[in-house]
Design a protein around this motif. Structure first.
Motif, PDB file in Angstrom:
ATOM      1  N   TYR A 141       0.827  -1.207   0.000  1.00  0.00           N
ATOM      2  CA  TYR A 141       0.000   0.000   0.000  1.00  0.00           C
ATOM      3  C   TYR A 141       0.863   1.259   0.000  1.00  0.00           C
ATOM      4  CZ  TYR A 141      -3.594   3.260   1.787  1.00  0.00           C
ATOM      5  OH  TYR A 141      -4.465   4.299   1.981  1.00  0.00           O
ATOM      6  N   LEU A 142       1.943   1.224   0.793  1.00  0.00           N
ATOM      7  CA  LEU A 142       2.737   2.441   0.981  1.00  0.00           C
ATOM      8  C   LEU A 142       3.684   2.735  -0.169  1.00  0.00           C
ATOM      9  CD1 LEU A 142       3.680   2.257   4.777  1.00  0.00           C
ATOM     10  CD2 LEU A 142       1.858   3.570   3.694  1.00  0.00           C
ATOM     11  N   LEU A 143       4.201   1.662  -0.787  1.00  0.00           N
ATOM     12  CA  LEU A 143       5.264   1.856  -1.772  1.00  0.00           C
ATOM     13  C   LEU A 143       4.694   1.923  -3.191  1.00  0.00           C
ATOM     14  CD1 LEU A 143       6.975   1.140   0.692  1.00  0.00           C
ATOM     15  CD2 LEU A 143       8.329  -0.362  -0.757  1.00  0.00           C
ATOM     16  N   LYS A 144       5.277   2.773  -3.993  1.00  0.00           N
ATOM     17  CA  LYS A 144       4.849   2.835  -5.387  1.00  0.00           C
ATOM     18  C   LYS A 144       5.492   1.713  -6.192  1.00  0.00           C
ATOM     19  CE  LYS A 144       3.834   7.740  -5.325  1.00  0.00           C
ATOM     20  NZ  LYS A 144       4.733   8.424  -4.381  1.00  0.00           N
ATOM     21  N   GLN A 145       6.690   1.323  -5.775  1.00  0.00           N
ATOM     22  CA  GLN A 145       7.400   0.234  -6.462  1.00  0.00           C
ATOM     23  C   GLN A 145       6.848  -1.120  -6.034  1.00  0.00           C
ATOM     24  OE1 GLN A 145      11.274   1.738  -4.771  1.00  0.00           O
ATOM     25  NE2 GLN A 145      12.050   0.671  -6.587  1.00  0.00           N
ATOM     26  N   ALA A 146       6.932  -2.097  -6.926  1.00  0.00           N
ATOM     27  CA  ALA A 146       6.617  -3.478  -6.562  1.00  0.00           C
ATOM     28  C   ALA A 146       7.921  -4.255  -6.479  1.00  0.00           C
ATOM     29  CB  ALA A 146       5.700  -4.099  -7.602  1.00  0.00           C
ATOM     30  N   PRO A 147       8.034  -5.194  -5.539  1.00  0.00           N
ATOM     31  CA  PRO A 147       9.272  -5.983  -5.457  1.00  0.00           C
ATOM     32  C   PRO A 147       9.444  -6.852  -6.701  1.00  0.00           C
ATOM     33  CG  PRO A 147       7.604  -6.839  -3.950  1.00  0.00           C
ATOM     34  CD  PRO A 147       7.050  -5.574  -4.516  1.00  0.00           C
ATOM     35  N   VAL A 148      10.695  -7.106  -7.048  1.00  0.00           N
ATOM     36  CA  VAL A 148      10.961  -7.935  -8.230  1.00  0.00           C
ATOM     37  C   VAL A 148      11.244  -9.385  -7.847  1.00  0.00           C
ATOM     38  CG1 VAL A 148      11.760  -6.007  -9.632  1.00  0.00           C
ATOM     39  CG2 VAL A 148      13.411  -7.276  -8.241  1.00  0.00           C
ATOM     40  N   ALA A 149      11.661  -9.608  -6.623  1.00  0.00           N
ATOM     41  CA  ALA A 149      11.937 -10.981  -6.190  1.00  0.00           C
ATOM     42  C   ALA A 149      11.817 -11.062  -4.677  1.00  0.00           C
ATOM     43  CB  ALA A 149      13.337 -11.412  -6.630  1.00  0.00           C
ATOM     44  N   ILE A 150      11.638 -12.290  -4.187  1.00  0.00           N
ATOM     45  CA  ILE A 150      11.479 -12.537  -2.752  1.00  0.00           C
ATOM     46  C   ILE A 150      12.459 -13.627  -2.328  1.00  0.00           C
ATOM     47  CG2 ILE A 150       9.876 -13.377  -0.964  1.00  0.00           C
ATOM     48  CD1 ILE A 150       8.992 -10.690  -2.103  1.00  0.00           C
ATOM     49  N   SER A 151      13.152 -13.376  -1.218  1.00  0.00           N
ATOM     50  CA  SER A 151      13.971 -14.410  -0.567  1.00  0.00           C
ATOM     51  C   SER A 151      13.358 -14.700   0.792  1.00  0.00           C
ATOM     52  CB  SER A 151      15.394 -13.909  -0.308  1.00  0.00           C
ATOM     53  OG  SER A 151      16.052 -13.565  -1.480  1.00  0.00           O
ATOM     54  N   ALA A 152      13.479 -15.918   1.261  1.00  0.00           N
ATOM     55  CA  ALA A 152      12.988 -16.218   2.607  1.00  0.00           C
ATOM     56  C   ALA A 152      13.795 -17.349   3.220  1.00  0.00           C
ATOM     57  CB  ALA A 152      11.504 -16.583   2.577  1.00  0.00           C
ATOM     58  N   LEU A 153      14.099 -17.186   4.501  1.00  0.00           N
ATOM     59  CA  LEU A 153      14.738 -18.239   5.285  1.00  0.00           C
ATOM     60  C   LEU A 153      13.907 -18.437   6.539  1.00  0.00           C
ATOM     61  CD1 LEU A 153      18.453 -17.106   4.973  1.00  0.00           C
ATOM     62  CD2 LEU A 153      17.521 -19.263   4.115  1.00  0.00           C
ATOM     63  N   GLY A 154      13.850 -19.665   7.008  1.00  0.00           N
ATOM     64  CA  GLY A 154      13.057 -19.902   8.205  1.00  0.00           C
ATOM     65  C   GLY A 154      13.429 -21.208   8.844  1.00  0.00           C
ATOM     66  N   ILE A 155      12.702 -21.552   9.876  1.00  0.00           N
ATOM     67  CA  ILE A 155      12.998 -22.792  10.579  1.00  0.00           C
ATOM     68  C   ILE A 155      11.706 -23.385  11.152  1.00  0.00           C
ATOM     69  CG2 ILE A 155      13.554 -21.647  12.768  1.00  0.00           C
ATOM     70  CD1 ILE A 155      15.861 -23.783  12.993  1.00  0.00           C
ATOM     71  N   LYS A 156      11.640 -24.716  11.059  1.00  0.00           N
ATOM     72  CA  LYS A 156      10.533 -25.458  11.665  1.00  0.00           C
ATOM     73  C   LYS A 156      11.077 -26.112  12.923  1.00  0.00           C
ATOM     74  CE  LYS A 156       9.026 -26.845   7.045  1.00  0.00           C
ATOM     75  NZ  LYS A 156       8.915 -27.946   6.081  1.00  0.00           N
ATOM     76  N   HIS A 157      10.578 -25.663  14.083  1.00  0.00           N
ATOM     77  CA  HIS A 157      11.069 -26.242  15.330  1.00  0.00           C
ATOM     78  C   HIS A 157      10.143 -27.324  15.812  1.00  0.00           C
ATOM     79  CE1 HIS A 157      13.213 -22.298  16.004  1.00  0.00           C
ATOM     80  NE2 HIS A 157      14.154 -23.183  16.240  1.00  0.00           N
TER      81      HIS A 157
END
Lengths: 347, 347, 347, 347
Positions: free
Chosen positions: D179-195
């Motif tokens: 909503y706030l940004l005029k630009q849209a992201p071009v790619a997404i990275s994600a790291l996480g963990i399942k405990h």
């Protein structure tokens, strides 16, 4: 067991909280809501379309199915509304302060006794997880002897049209102090100021005197830019910060203090030792105080017992309010508190 | 221009700060440090191996190269040390409070005038970025008429061996109030308590009366588990929170207030309007207050002018301290402040 | 026992702290301070007029009375200055990071071993009361198995001229993690951004992979409007918030967690239970970390032992820095960390 | 104008908020509440004895007086419930995320277009006073070019039984960023963990790539001992801290930044200047976001227009969720976001 039918009298901001909390109780039915203001009733109707709305208090009193009334009207009407309800054979829970004078409070207490009905005052903080935990901490002796009680309750508050800041905010803190401390104050001093041509004080500083080992102080203010609700309780063993604006960790207990060696001669410095240790924030019950209070009202009715914030609690608070008012008029001169027994005889 | 030679008298905690700040000034040389305690001198020697250490104050006074002394000794010695220094022709900066009585302060002021020397008191907060900004805000009229000044200065402090908590902590807040406000208080009330068989009050509540439109109040406490240094200043246009424990944003200005419409008839509620708006925290100078103060001492000497925290500032603060002491003894009865002019004649 | 003579190399902001802390130690003498910048030396002279100031590092190295050097110069010079000092037979304490590559760090470690001298890196947080307490909490098993380590170190920091934000701020948090955790990370991912045509990243997010049961993450940022230094440590029994910006209560231990019942069938919800309890903030030592660190350097020299932040600690941190740098260049691709033994052989 | 009849589907925690907010609107009637759980319905009956309770969704759909449904059921049911409602000719507001895949969201968008009905997703934060103010600040250009967006949303949250922490908490922050940004992201990275042998990630770090001048990062965590909801927004002119846990002053705007002089040669240090100035906290609307959102739903229906959080907004958020899921499975490898136009064609 049939549901206890309750009527809520006055449906401003606090009245709405009362309706919600009594509605949520299992054995209670909010049978009627009463207010002279049709707009206020219309607001209630939107959220509670099924409730019986009344403009006439007498209709509530004459409805024999209604066994209890909860009065959340302006302070000046408390006495009259509570008196009529007791005379009509209802149990009564009254918004704080219980009435505008200790004489009127005593009359209500005696009337409730005579009618064999519950008279309760809405000292809602006594029922919060925070204050109940403070009570158990102090009663257990863990804090040691109490040295001071310092309370701040300030915000950009709604200037009231019929009472000053002491009568508006003071009952919260005076009732908390009264509940937590075993000692009763012997005298009250108060200083304050009426700004802006207001007829009532909007800032006040109240001191409760307890003799040589304890002092309590209250800062009450309708003109503060920030909302502060913080109480410090100093004990000989531990010290407490109770900050009601914290969303978690409202109560912090500090293992801090000073110790005095009773060496008769020698310099003072060598006699005083500082002690600092851990701080801990106990887990508190998150149940809304008003919910627990409504439950106490209900069970007091059912079990024919006194609630925690009973008429006597309301009386002790109103006596502090009266003494503070008198001291304000005398530029801070301490006003002795008559013992309750004497007061009762004087009536 | 040759460097001004200064001697620091007393090298406890504050004395070390004085040595550091005067050492950092370009045109000043800390020529001597004096203390009766050899251990204290040894500590100084470790960090400042080049400085001249003295145990005998008379040697400092008789050293004609030393033109100014800074006295950071126990309060009871301030008058005597300052008097001797002025008689020996030195400029004098004295730790707060300036002396133990207004009579002694007046004597020092007159002596400094006669000797044509600078007499300054270490009201260090007046030189901080925060208080200087508050001064400019209030002077600009942006805050409007002042309604109240509420100050808290509490912590688990070192109980002093020769003075009570009012004389220890009060000078900070009384000097800030004195600096910021154009009005002078007309009377002082104070209540407090001596715990633990201490000969001095360790908690006190002081109120300064200003007439009908303004009140000031001070909570001073050596027994608090948390360190709080917070001042609220309420104005008719804006309100200020000055929190010295914040690392940034020590000063917050709230565009909040109440407005009173002067409608003669009608209910009070309709006359009072609440106004809430933005809050802003102005950028403050980060220069240490003591550094700016040392500079003011130096320039006052160089330019033959009065410093901001001059003898008169010290006098006004000591008069509040005396009145508070008297009120404490009278259980809070307000003690009128004699106007300075009368006081001067009375001596 | 004669005092150990130490030279401080580089007298910027941190160099001044080093001078002060080493001066305060009983058995140490700051015999020389060396910097190429004459203005920096002049500043030192003002506060420490007795200290020997040098512009030429070789003079320090050839002074046989000086037994140890403390290097607080730009990162790119660490290796060369430390190497020369070790070759000259001095003990060495180097500002973090120890060098610009793990190969260089390994060379220094081997040289120190050969010369039988102490090689120490200034991972100053390891010596603070907060981190030492965290170490004892984790080692005692009270926190349970570690689930995550989440660290934020951001402020409007001085953009460095020779390194990116990871090399500037990362060593603090990487060394704390390395010290507290028994496990070593197996791989590092990093993402960041170079703004404003800067040649170096000024914001970076670094993740340390530990296998299936633990993750660590670091937010490092030179462009933040507020200063945050906060680490969350999640354990199976308790959870910790370590907030270095708090003046008191830097470490808070929460008796909170989740419990998993190992019921093979059934819905997940019924398997997971929440546990919330008290929070406590242990009393921490207030001694400045750098003071304790200087003491560890001194005692390591005296007792021919390794300090806590020894060369190996410096090596592990630099390997994380190298891996983060490589991952930044590969848009976050995890970079495996070679085991230390393999690294040593590869050199 | 007759009242618009709305049905609330699902009456868990959020469903109750929906009932309250829609009940308070003038032109809306909550005509039915539907849930398969009889206990949940019983709880609703207590507070809302007049409302029509249904266990069968088909009865709601076949009631032609009901023109709109609000779906607050588990995520896996959103698509099916919304699809049926649109086919039955109802306007639809769906709890976030709109559906479990972008393909399904696209199908709903197309169906809503065909049926000429409003399709809205409950991105409730977009309607708060804080986010609306942020939007106006950014749109006005006052913040300058955006440099980074850093968001933390952590607490000891209820581990969800059907989705991971990214799908649970991420939609809040992704929708705010969108909503706030005029630009849209071009790619997404994600790291996480399942405990703890959970089938889903309970901690995740998501990065949105925007090219060379902007980065966004999100910390999402169900296992944190403290509740944090804080977003930093760095701009070339000003920087923002948006802290949703603050009761007042949720938005703080800092007049801080760095400036880069474009001098081609010369050291970097001389090119970068720091700028610090005032901070201000703008007054924000205190109206509950959900209330404003309900109003937007109502007016979108009345005026045949798109709401702020329309289907397209829901689609952009679900695409980020999908890309994050894919990147989690690939150990943080960036996943490019297909442009919306391509996505639409691919369906």
């Amino acid at each position: 067991m049939s549901k206890l039918k309750v009527a809520i009298i006055g449906c401003g901001y606090w009245g709405q909280n009362l309706i919600r909390n009594f509605s949520d109780l299992d054995d209670v039915e909010v049978a009627a809501v009463c207010d002279v203001d049709l707009n206020a009733l219309a607001r209630i109707k939107r959220r509670h379309p099924a409730v019986d709305l009344k403009q006439n208090y007498q209709e509530v009193l004459s409805d024999s199915r209604i066994r209890a009334v909860v009065i959340a009207t302006p302070v000046s009407t408390h006495y009259s509304f509570a008196r009529q309800a007791l005379l009509a054979g209802k149990h009564v829970l009254v918004e704080k302060p219980l009435a505008t004078s200790s004489v009127k409070v005593l009359e209500l207490i005696e009337l409730a006794d005579k009618q064999n009905k519950v008279l309760m005052v809405d000292h809602t903080f006594l029922y919060t997880g925070a204050v109940r935990h403070l009570k158990s901490l102090i009663d257990s002796g863990e804090i040691g002897d109490l040295l001071y009680f310092d309370s701040i309750r300030i915000s950009l508050g709604l200037v009231q049209s019929d009472i000053n800041v002491v009568w508006d905010l003071g009952p919260h803190d005076f009732s908390i102090m009264d509940y937590l401390l075993k000692q009763a104050p012997v005298a009250i001093s108060a200083l304050g100021i009426k700004h802006l041509n207001c007829p009532f004080e909007n800032i006040a500083y109240v001191t409760a005197h307890f003799g040589s080992n304890m002092i309590a102080h209250f800062h009450l203010n309708w003109l503060a830019p920030v909302k502060v609700r913080r109480t410090l309780i100093g004990g000989s063993k531990k010290m407490i910060v109770y900050d009601d604006m914290e969303s978690n960790e409202k109560v912090k207990v500090y293992d801090k203090g000073i110790t005095l060696t009773s060496r008769p001669e020698g310099v003072l410095e060598s006699l005083i030792g500082y002690r600092t240790g851990d701080m801990w924030a106990p887990k508190l019950s998150l149940t809304e105080g008003l919910r627990v209070e409504a439950q106490d009202f209900l069970e007091s009715i059912r079990q024919h017992r006194r609630p925690i914030s009973d008429g006597a609690s309301g009386l002790r608070v109103v006596r502090i309010l009266e003494a503070a008012t008198e001291s304000l008029a005398r530029r801070g001169q301490p006003v002795e508190l008559t013992a309750a027994s004497e007061l009762a005889q004087a009536v």
